[in-house]
Design an enzyme around this catalytic site. Structure first.
Site, short mmCIF file in Angstrom:
data_model
loop_
_atom_site.label_atom_id
_atom_site.label_comp_id
_atom_site.label_asym_id
_atom_site.label_seq_id
_atom_site.Cartn_x
_atom_site.Cartn_y
_atom_site.Cartn_z
N CYS A 200 91.18 -17.97 37.08
CA CYS A 200 92.49 -17.34 36.89
C CYS A 200 92.41 -16.02 37.84
CB CYS A 200 92.21 -16.81 35.30
SG CYS A 200 93.55 -15.67 35.00
N ASP B 22 109.51 -10.15 23.90
CA ASP B 22 110.38 -11.04 24.07
C ASP B 22 110.42 -11.45 25.86
OD1 ASP B 22 111.58 -8.90 25.09
OD2 ASP B 22 113.47 -9.14 23.94
N ASN B 23 109.73 -10.98 26.64
CA ASN B 23 109.76 -11.17 28.12
C ASN B 23 108.41 -11.55 28.68
OD1 ASN B 23 108.82 -8.58 29.87
ND2 ASN B 23 110.17 -7.89 27.92
N ASN B 24 108.28 -12.14 29.47
CA ASN B 24 107.21 -12.37 30.34
C ASN B 24 106.32 -11.36 31.04
OD1 ASN B 24 105.36 -14.46 30.87
ND2 ASN B 24 105.82 -14.90 32.87
N ALA B 25 107.46 -10.57 31.64
CA ALA B 25 106.79 -9.46 32.44
C ALA B 25 105.89 -8.49 31.53
CB ALA B 25 107.65 -8.58 33.04
N ASN C 191 120.91 -9.77 11.28
CA ASN C 191 121.03 -11.04 10.45
C ASN C 191 119.60 -11.58 10.18
OD1 ASN C 191 120.45 -12.03 13.02
ND2 ASN C 191 121.12 -14.17 12.29
N GLY D 44 108.52 -8.28 15.15
CA GLY D 44 107.91 -7.21 14.95
C GLY D 44 108.16 -6.51 13.60
N ARG E 234 104.68 -9.16 28.60
CA ARG E 234 103.33 -9.91 27.98
C ARG E 234 102.29 -9.98 29.12
NH1 ARG E 234 107.07 -14.15 25.50
NH2 ARG E 234 107.02 -13.84 23.46
N CYS F 142 123.30 -24.24 48.31
CA CYS F 142 124.55 -25.24 48.52
C CYS F 142 125.07 -26.04 47.42
CB CYS F 142 123.93 -26.02 49.94
SG CYS F 142 122.64 -26.92 49.44
#
Length: 641
Positions: free
Chosen positions: A439, A117-120, A58, A29, A122, A173
């Site tokens: 889809c 930075d996250n799928n949800a 950085n 960004g 997006r 387990c």
């Protein structure tokens, strides 16, 4: 502006007149905002929920040390205006999934550019752009790898046309009884943190699993052991947190229970160790006798970077004790009923997980890991590369210029590789694929079949695990297609809360039932066909049938690209992003962007969540009238815990 002066007149005018939405003000960004204003885009909106952390400085060059703790979007705006004061930038310190940012909001923009930075998030932006009919440029980076792609309704695949790899999970387990890899011990340690100091979750139990079928000679014994009662002579079971509280969170008692008593109990399940090396219990007293005390390492005395040093067992035992004492004090300061939340950047929490994980690794004869390695695996981290972000942000602008010039057919999905491919190319363009007719998001009538046990799945599970987690809805409303219009789930607060803990079979849902799920915020409707099964696999609540849609013939890519998985080193490398994609855990920078969409030729996946997003408020929209569910027959319903 020098760049806009070099553009054709029509394109330059389109650039000046456009209004862009930039979603995310992190690594990509920051670079993207700089590139956009220097290209001539002056009307921008930027949104980001995050605040600036020291670890961002950085590579996220719009931020300085004095900005730590402030809104990324707001500071990014201020910094850009310093070198481009003529720009008109609106900043939002908020989640893009907030219902305030509805379809009408998205329709204001010429196009949207993702730097997420996250799928949800997006998934959500993908659906909002489809609903609003505006182009979306998707992007992501992971270390040296990167990707840019264009999504346009009816012309290209959407972000969800190709299924993303499912989250890597481990059988309970394995975590509790028979860990065989360091990641199993790290997951166990994170579970332990929550069981002791955080929100308890029955799915994150850490005590030995007495119901493990592999541990019983007779399969029926597993169920018997799991259901054993006090009358049968079993010791009364209490939760890990209750037991810890009763001891005052005594570090030595906790140590001996977790690393001695529980391990000795595991050894009684002798069948588990027929083909495995048995674990070796640890005793606090033996680790802290005079001989071992002299071996305890002081981190400050270690040469080099202390977080990259592997300590000895006695030192990790000491670290475990100190971290428990610190976390105990944090709980006391917060008061009764308080809970702590695990954060990889919280030193005591990270020390606790590092110590507990390494002690368990030692018990199960694995090589121990440094704090740096544990943090990377526990926090899903791949080091971020500023140059990668810069390259990808430049490609985003180039694709945006193609769209504004009316040449969408020239747009490409572009992969940035770690090493040149056989044709000595680092940047590999591929033709965009057309929409996938199967889809469940962008098809004309999205429809999906879900296999589950209607007598075990609750309404809450349907809402949280299936609709929100799997199908990325934000505020779903669900109607049963039973001819009565029965509302099973409503996004209006409190309207259907009474249904949450009831099994869906209690509402007449059975094999071949149909549910219509609407998300009015996303302007998205999904028809769900229920396929009932009494024989679901262990630890599997549901299964999407045909989740991998059939695709038609694809256009050959303009450059050949090798399929890459994490850790491979075969030249071209466009992919990694989900911390769950492989047995040794694919690690992704939870603070950074990651490759975003999958491709037939290149395995690009989405990144882990940076944080738990806040629950969204109910969406204002016209709702159907709720009809009370039938309270009729509970024919042979078996209520299973």
């Amino acid at each position: 502006m020098a760049v806009i002066g070099a553009l054709p007149k029509e394109v330059a005018e389109a650039v000046s007149a456009s209004r862009l939405l930039v979603v995310g003000a992190g690594g990509i960004g920051c670079e993207l905002l700089k590139n956009l204003v220097l290209t001539g885009f002056t009307n921008l909106d930027v949104i980001d929920l995050d605040t600036i952390d020291v670890s961002n400085l950085n590579r996220q060059f719009l931020f300085q040390k004095k900005h730590v703790g402030r809104s990324k979007a707001q500071v990014a705006k201020e910094s850009v205006l310093q070198f481009c004061p003529d720009a008109s930038i609106t900043a939002y310190h908020d989640s893009i999934m907030n219902p305030d940012y509805n379809v009408e909001f998205f329709k204001q923009f010429t196009m949207a550019m993702n730097a997420l930075d996250n799928n949800a998030a997006r998934n959500h932006v993908n659906r909002m752009c489809l609903a609003a009919g505006i182009p979306l440029i998707e992007s992501g980076t992971a270390g040296y790898l990167g990707q840019v792609s264009v999504i346009k309704k009816g012309v290209t695949e959407c972000y969800e046309c190709q299924p993303k790899p499912t989250q890597k999970t481990f059988p309970g387990c394995t975590i509790r009884n028979t860990p065989s890899e360091p990641i199993h011990c790290i997951v166990w340690a994170k579970y332990l943190f929550n069981q002791l100091f955080g929100e308890e979750d029955a799915d994150q139990e850490v005590a030995p699993d007495i119901a493990d079928p592999e541990a019983a000679w007779d399969p029926t014994k597993a169920a018997e052991r799991a259901n054993a009662s006090n009358v049968d002579g079993d010791i009364k079971r209490v939760s890990t947190k209750q037991w810890a509280k009763s001891t005052g969170y005594d570090p030595i008692k906790l140590f001996n229970k977790l690393f001695r008593d529980d391990i000795k109990y595991l050894l009684t399940m002798d069948r588990l160790w027929r083909k495995r090396k048995p674990p070796i219990p640890l005793e606090w007293a033996s680790l802290h006798n005079k001989e071992n005390c002299s071996e305890i390492q002081n981190e400050s005395s270690l040469l080099g970077l202390k977080d990259q040093k592997v300590l000895n067992v006695a030192s990790y035992a000491q670290l475990f004790s100190k971290s428990v004492e610190t976390l105990r004090e944090q709980l006391r300061e917060k008061g009764d009923g308080a809970e702590l939340v695990w954060d990889k950047d919280d030193v005591p929490a990270m020390d606790f997980v590092t110590a507990a994980a390494n002690l368990r690794m030692h018990i199960f004869s694995m090589n121990m890991k440094s704090k740096f390695d544990v943090k990377s695996m526990a926090g899903n981290i791949i080091p971020a590369i500023a140059t990668t972000n810069a390259v990808i942000s430049g490609l985003i602008v180039l694709e945006g210029l193609k769209i504004l010039s009316g040449n969408t057919e020239q747009c490409r999905t572009v992969f940035l590789n770690k090493q040149p491919n056989p044709r000595k190319k680092l940047l590999v363009p591929c033709s965009l694929d057309p929409p996938n007719p199967s889809c469940y998001v962008c098809a004309i009538k999205p429809e999906v079949t879900v296999k589950l046990n209607v007598h075990k799945v609750t309404v809450q599970m349907l809402q949280d695990k299936i609709l929100k987690e799997k199908f990325a809805m934000v505020a779903p409303d669900v109607q049963i297609e039973d001819g009565k219009g029965t509302i099973l789930i409503s996004s209006e607060a409190g309207e259907t809360d009474a249904n949450n803990h009831r099994k869906i079979s209690e509402f007449g849902i059975r094999n071949s039932s149909q549910l219509q799920a609407d998300d009015f915020l996303q302007d998205y409707t999904l028809m769900m066909n229920i396929l009932h099964s009494d024989e679901m696999e262990k630890d599997v609540d549901f299964e999407v049938v045909g989740d991998v849609p059939e695709k038609g013939p694809q256009k050959p890519p303009e450059e050949s690209v090798k399929n890459i998985t994490n850790g491979s080193d075969d030249g071209a490398q466009p992919s990694t992003s989900k911390a769950q994609d492989q047995d040794d855990v694919l690690i992704v920078d939870s603070d950074e962007e990651s490759p975003s969409s999958s491709n037939a030729d290149v395995g690009m996946e989405s990144a882990s969540l940076k944080r738990k997003l806040p629950d969204e408020e109910a969406v204002s929209s016209t709702k159907r009238k709720r009809i009370e569910p039938p309270v009729e027959e509970d024919d042979d319903i078996i209520a299973l815990d």
